[in-house]
Design a protein around this motif. Structure first.
Motif, PDB file in Angstrom:
ATOM      1  N   LEU A 486       0.819  -1.217   0.000  1.00 24.85           N
ATOM      2  CA  LEU A 486       0.000   0.000   0.000  1.00 24.85           C
ATOM      3  C   LEU A 486       0.850   1.262   0.000  1.00 24.85           C
ATOM      4  O   LEU A 486       0.386   2.334  -0.386  1.00 24.85           O
ATOM      5  N   SER A 487       2.100   1.155   0.449  1.00 22.98           N
ATOM      6  CA  SER A 487       2.952   2.353   0.420  1.00 22.98           C
ATOM      7  C   SER A 487       3.786   2.416  -0.847  1.00 22.98           C
ATOM      8  O   SER A 487       4.701   3.232  -0.938  1.00 22.98           O
ATOM      9  N   GLY A 488       3.519   1.525  -1.788  1.00 21.81           N
ATOM     10  CA  GLY A 488       4.224   1.598  -3.069  1.00 21.81           C
ATOM     11  C   GLY A 488       5.598   0.951  -3.058  1.00 21.81           C
ATOM     12  O   GLY A 488       6.380   1.128  -3.986  1.00 21.81           O
ATOM     13  N   ALA A 489       5.903   0.184  -1.985  1.00 24.06           N
ATOM     14  CA  ALA A 489       7.221  -0.445  -1.923  1.00 24.06           C
ATOM     15  C   ALA A 489       7.224  -1.819  -2.588  1.00 24.06           C
ATOM     16  O   ALA A 489       8.242  -2.507  -2.595  1.00 24.06           O
ATOM     17  N   GLY A 490       6.083  -2.232  -3.104  1.00 21.80           N
ATOM     18  CA  GLY A 490       6.033  -3.482  -3.851  1.00 21.80           C
ATOM     19  C   GLY A 490       5.782  -4.692  -2.980  1.00 21.80           C
ATOM     20  O   GLY A 490       5.738  -4.602  -1.753  1.00 21.80           O
ATOM     21  N   PRO A 491       5.604  -5.848  -3.625  1.00 15.86           N
ATOM     22  CA  PRO A 491       5.193  -7.068  -2.918  1.00 15.86           C
ATOM     23  C   PRO A 491       6.299  -7.689  -2.068  1.00 15.86           C
ATOM     24  O   PRO A 491       6.025  -8.507  -1.202  1.00 15.86           O
ATOM     25  N   GLN A 492       7.556  -7.312  -2.315  1.00 22.11           N
ATOM     26  CA  GLN A 492       8.671  -7.987  -1.641  1.00 22.11           C
ATOM     27  C   GLN A 492       9.303  -7.091  -0.587  1.00 22.11           C
ATOM     28  O   GLN A 492      10.485  -7.207  -0.324  1.00 22.11           O
ATOM     29  N   SER A 493       8.538  -6.168  -0.036  1.00 27.69           N
ATOM     30  CA  SER A 493       9.187  -5.141   0.784  1.00 27.69           C
ATOM     31  C   SER A 493       9.881  -5.755   2.002  1.00 27.69           C
ATOM     32  O   SER A 493       9.532  -6.835   2.467  1.00 27.69           O
ATOM     33  N   ASP A 494      10.822  -5.000   2.508  1.00 25.18           N
ATOM     34  CA  ASP A 494      11.682  -5.452   3.590  1.00 25.18           C
ATOM     35  C   ASP A 494      10.957  -5.235   4.926  1.00 25.18           C
ATOM     36  O   ASP A 494      10.791  -4.111   5.391  1.00 25.18           O
ATOM     37  N   ILE A 495      10.552  -6.336   5.536  1.00 26.52           N
ATOM     38  CA  ILE A 495       9.771  -6.241   6.774  1.00 26.52           C
ATOM     39  C   ILE A 495      10.572  -5.550   7.874  1.00 26.52           C
ATOM     40  O   ILE A 495      10.048  -4.738   8.632  1.00 26.52           O
ATOM     41  N   THR A 496      11.848  -5.870   7.956  1.00 27.29           N
ATOM     42  CA  THR A 496      12.691  -5.283   9.001  1.00 27.29           C
ATOM     43  C   THR A 496      12.734  -3.764   8.871  1.00 27.29           C
ATOM     44  O   THR A 496      12.656  -3.043   9.867  1.00 27.29           O
ATOM     45  N   PHE A 497      12.798  -3.295   7.639  1.00 26.23           N
ATOM     46  CA  PHE A 497      12.808  -1.843   7.427  1.00 26.23           C
ATOM     47  C   PHE A 497      11.529  -1.213   7.976  1.00 26.23           C
ATOM     48  O   PHE A 497      11.562  -0.255   8.749  1.00 26.23           O
ATOM     49  N   PHE A 498      10.382  -1.784   7.617  1.00 25.96           N
ATOM     50  CA  PHE A 498       9.111  -1.208   8.076  1.00 25.96           C
ATOM     51  C   PHE A 498       8.971  -1.336   9.591  1.00 25.96           C
ATOM     52  O   PHE A 498       8.496  -0.428  10.260  1.00 25.96           O
ATOM     53  N   ASP A 499       9.405  -2.470  10.124  1.00 24.29           N
ATOM     54  CA  ASP A 499       9.274  -2.670  11.564  1.00 24.29           C
ATOM     55  C   ASP A 499      10.149  -1.669  12.328  1.00 24.29           C
ATOM     56  O   ASP A 499       9.738  -1.090  13.339  1.00 24.29           O
ATOM     57  N   ASP A 500      11.362  -1.445  11.835  1.00 26.24           N
ATOM     58  CA  ASP A 500      12.242  -0.462  12.482  1.00 26.24           C
ATOM     59  C   ASP A 500      11.643   0.937  12.398  1.00 26.24           C
ATOM     60  O   ASP A 500      11.738   1.735  13.331  1.00 26.24           O
TER      61      ASP A 500
END
Ligand SMILES: Nc1nc2c(c(=O)[nH]1)N[C@H]1C(S)=C(S)[C@@H](COP(=O)(O)OP(=O)(O)OC[C@H]3O[C@@H](n4cnc5c(=O)[nH]c(N)nc54)[C@H](O)[C@@H]3O)O[C@H]1N2
Ligand SMILES: Nc1nc2c(c(=O)[nH]1)N[C@H]1C(S)=C(S)[C@@H](COP(=O)(O)OP(=O)(O)OC[C@H]3O[C@@H](n4cnc5c(=O)[nH]c(N)nc54)[C@H](O)[C@@H]3O)O[C@H]1N2
Ligand code: SF4
Ligand SMILES: [Mo]
Length: 743
Positions: A486-500
């Motif tokens: 939904l934020s445009g980062a695509g289907p493979q986005s880095d979970i650790t990045f978002f969690d941090d």
């Protein structure tokens, strides 16, 4: 080799402590935890069925993609790619207004979903957010936000210490309590009476709770506000108001005195069916008992005057001096530090609503949501900003929201739908992709929501019992992958990045808040101290450490951390509830704003209703100890024995309608008809019929092999999306006009 492990039950608000016997990956036995000082060994049939839920072969474990009318198992990456392509296409063709989300009740019972759901909803970027709140407690939260400043500032009846408890529209012996976390509540109510306290129950049915009471009175559904206003009228008329220490903290008392004028006990009696003299006596008892509390729940929230009824409950607490008093109704001080423990003590921004309105009905937003009674029309009404794609998270609105046939058709018409859920059920069958959650035993457990509504301050944590199986994904990770899309980062986005990013935002908010115990500290230092945890456990550790009992990252070395809570086998006792006024307030005035406009503007409607001519049959719901909303009917022990989805009707009413015990009756409302077997009983008031919600598992395409054998009928085919509590937009689920006849 089997071993025993402790676990908090995730199914209802009672949060009982359980002891599970496990053998490898298998749960072989579930018992109440006799050592848990809060739940005292109590367990109900749902808790005992935890092993069946964990092992249920129908519980989804692999993402499903729908192709026409068949489902295909898919790898996670493929599922997310499919979602990314479709949601992006819809947003490009329209805009983000074409997206909507519906969030269901189990979100509040699941730490991963509770903590990460708001991240997903922010990324949605659309105002079309709906949840089970608007078929539930919304009026109560609206009132609490208006009076006390936040929607979580709900006064909790102090049932273990009160001398007098008036219960309306709640059946905690069957539901185990709601916005009242008090496990083993049946025994607590028995103890209340044993120590000389009084229990009065007002309900159109003589419930199991009513059977424990000193007195039970039938009430005409939807008329609690009349009854409660007449109590207020009597308290003023007989000069019984006694605010005590509340006097200096409460404003607008005179306004309430004026507003109650039309509601004499005689006028109310004519409408609610409770004699005027009984109303006067209850008012006197409430005012003169050493302490007293009033508890209103589903029956007083999901009705035409839900906001007024919920408001009057708090007005009575104030007038009788029982708000914020031991034995009355008090505010919890939970360890995780919700909004009413943050910011400047004693004042705040108060209730803010109406920042947006829904497209079709123009209903104002409350707490960032629109009423779910508006969901179908947002999908099936053509025009600009029409909803074309939906995400559901742990929700089954097809069985739980009004006029579900219309919603069922609307969901079938969507261009795209994603469900994060554990079953292929009445709602998720419409999804294009289902992303399965894990078994609750595969995640850690903590109850931020229910500790905030508990009768005692507690902090209890259960670590994950089992590892997440190969090929499955914890739900916070699922939500972050969707957030990425939904934020445009695509289907493979880095979970650790978002969690941090999520935790860093929380840390920054705290370090920059003047009243925080970590004000002015370096964010990186705090982040470092939270290592090596990630995900919900890291967030929870942070919340506990910066909460009202927190260790404050060194500021208060004896305080709480997640490690400390986790090391305590049955949790940490933080003591009985204590008075919190005026510190708890977050209103603009710094006072209890007793007569806010959002409430008082609805009183004309109630005055008009006082003389309404209404003799027709009214439909209400009910709950059964062995059922939990719509989703536990696939567990064999919970559907064994007698049929639960029957139409209760009084003998006189049955005779008048021409229906008899055991026969099928047709029930018809403005929006639909269902046929259900009849149970004739004098435990329900004449002129009222009751059908439980959450049933109707009779579609061919559900993966619910047990539930389909015990299908029942969907009572929300009868409830009407046009009937709302006006100030809140909460659906009316109690008091639906119906006719009944032979099927
Ligand atoms: N007529 C009538 N209608 C009512 C009510 C009533 O009293 N009368 N009560 C209302 C109330 S109070 C409520 S709260 C709502 C409930 O309304 P909903 O929340 O919409 O419905 P639930 O039946 O709780 O369905 C929960 C869904 O979550 C899924 N689920 C369960 N556990 C998990 C999990 O751990 N993870 C995930 N991802 N999914 C999970 C289930 O499979 C199911 O699809 O119903 C309301 N509807
Ligand atoms: N076993 C079980 N436990 C549950 C659930 C479940 O489905 N099953 N659901 C959970 C959820 S999501 C919630 S929100 C809670 C709800 O918990 P409760 O509020 O205790 O819900 P109910 O048991 O439905 O009790 C509502 C009572 O209101 C009565 N009533 C109906 N209309 C009126 C009215 O107009 N006025 C008055 N005074 N009474 C009325 C009904 O007869 C019923 O006895 O339960 C939770 N616990
Ligand atoms: S009352 Fe039953 S479902 Fe609720 S927490 Fe206790 S054991 Fe679980
Ligand atoms: Mo609920």
């Amino acid at each position: 080799m089997s071993e025993k492990r402790r676990r908090i039950c995730p199914f209802c608000e009672a949060t009982c402590g359980l002891v599970l016997t496990i053998d490898g990956r298998k749960v072989t036995r579930v018992e109440g935890d006799a050592d848990d000082p809060f739940s005292e060994g109590f367990i109900c049939p749902k808790g005992a069925a935890l092993a069946q839920f964990d092992a249920d072969p129908d519980r989804l474990r692999t993402p499903l993609i729908r192709e026409g009318t068949t489902w295909r198992e898919a790898a996670w990456d493929e599922a997310f790619e499919h979602i990314d392509a479709n949601l992006n296409r819809i947003v490009e063709e329209h805009d983000k207004h074409a997206l909507a989300a519906y969030v269901g009740n189990p979100v509040v019972h699941n730490l991963s979903l509770l903590l990460y759901n708001s991240v997903l909803l922010r990324a949605l970027g659309s105002p079309n957010i709906f949840s089970a709140t608007s078929v539930d407690q919304l009026p109560k939260q609206l009132v609490c936000a208006a009076l006390f400043g936040t929607g979580l500032s709900v006064p909790i009846p102090d049932i273990d210490r009160t001398d007098y408890l008036l219960i309306l529209g709640a059946n905690p012996v069957e539901s185990n309590g709601s916005l009242l976390t008090a496990p083993n509540i049946g025994d607590r109510l028995k103890r209340l009476r044993k120590r000389g306290g009084k229990l009065i129950v007002i309900d159109p049915r003589r419930t199991k709770t009513a059977r424990l009471a000193d007195a039970h009175h039938f009430i005409r559904p939807g008329t609690d506000a009349h009854f409660l206003f007449a109590l207020v009228h009597t308290i003023f008329e007989e000069d019984l108001a006694n605010l005590g220490r509340l006097e200096e903290h409460v404003m607008q008392l005179d306004q309430v005195r004026e507003l109650c004028a039309p509601f004499t006990p005689e006028a109310a009696a004519g409408r609610c069916g409770i004699p005027a003299e009984t109303i006067r006596q209850i008012a006197r008892d409430l005012a003169t008992s050493p302490t007293a509390a009033v508890y209103g729940r589903i029956g007083t929230c999901t009705q035409a005057f839900g906001t007024l009824a919920s408001w009057l409950v708090e007005v009575i607490h104030v007038l009788t001096g029982n708000l914020d008093r031991e034995g009355g109704a008090l505010f919890t001080l939970p360890a995780h530090g919700p909004g009413n423990t943050k910011g400047k003590p004693g004042s705040g921004r108060g209730l803010r609503m109406g920042r947006r309105s829904s497209r079709v009905r123009n209903h104002p937003e409350i707490f960032g949501e629109f009423p779910v009674a508006c969901l179908a029309e947002e999908i099936d009404t053509p025009g600009e900003r029409q909803v074309r794609a939906l995400i559901t998270v742990a929700g089954n609105p097809v069985l739980s929201t009004p006029n579900s046939d219309r919603l069922d058709r609307a969901l079938a018409s969507l261009e795209f739908m994603v469900s994060v859920d554990v079953y292929l059920n009445e709602t998720t069958r419409h999804a294009n992709v289902i992303l399965p959650g894990v078994s609750s035993l595969e995640g850690s457990h903590y109850d931020p929501a229910f500790e905030a509504f508990a009768i005692h301050n507690y902090a209890r944590y259960s670590p994950a019992l089992f590892e997440i199986p190969e090929g499955q994904m914890d739900e916070w990770e699922i939500l972050l992958r969707l957030t990425g899309i939904l934020s445009g980062a695509g289907p493979q986005s880095d979970i650790t990045f978002f969690d941090d990013l999520v935790i860093s935002t929380l840390i920054q908010r705290e370090t920059s808040a003047e009243t925080s115990c970590i004000h002015g500290r370096e964010s990186d230092e705090i982040l470092e101290a939270l290592k090596p945890r990630r995900g919900p456990d890291r967030m929870l550790d942070f919340m506990l450490r910066t909460g009202p009992y927190g260790e404050g990252f060194g500021a208060n070395p004896d305080g709480l951390t997640l490690d400390k809570v986790a090391a305590a086998p049955t949790g940490i006792d933080l003591g009985p509830l204590k008075p919190r006024l005026p510190e708890v307030l977050r209103t603009v005035s710094g006072k209890v704003e007793l007569a806010p406009d959002i409430v008082t503007e609805d009183i004309d409607r109630l005055v008009e209703d006082l003389t309404a001519d209404d003799n027709g049959l009214l439909l209400i719901g009910r709950r059964d100890l062995s059922s939990n909303n719509s989703w536990m009917h696939n567990l064999p022990t919970l559907v064994a024995g007698h049929a639960r989805c029957t139409l209760q009707i009084h003998p006189d009413t049955a005779a008048a309608c021409g229906v008899a015990d055991g026969e099928e009756a047709a029930v018809t409302s403005r929006v639909g008809t269902v046929c259900a077997p009849v149970t004739v009983t004098d435990a329900i008031a004449p002129g009222v019929v009751s059908l439980p919600h959450g049933w109707g598992h009779d579609h061919d395409d559900l993966r619910l092999s047990v539930a389909r054998e015990h299908a029942g009928v969907n009572s929300n085919i009868l409830t009407d999306e046009d009937l709302m509590d006006v100030p809140s937009g909460n659906a009316v689920l109690c008091g639906i006009p119906v006719t009944v006849g032979p099927a």
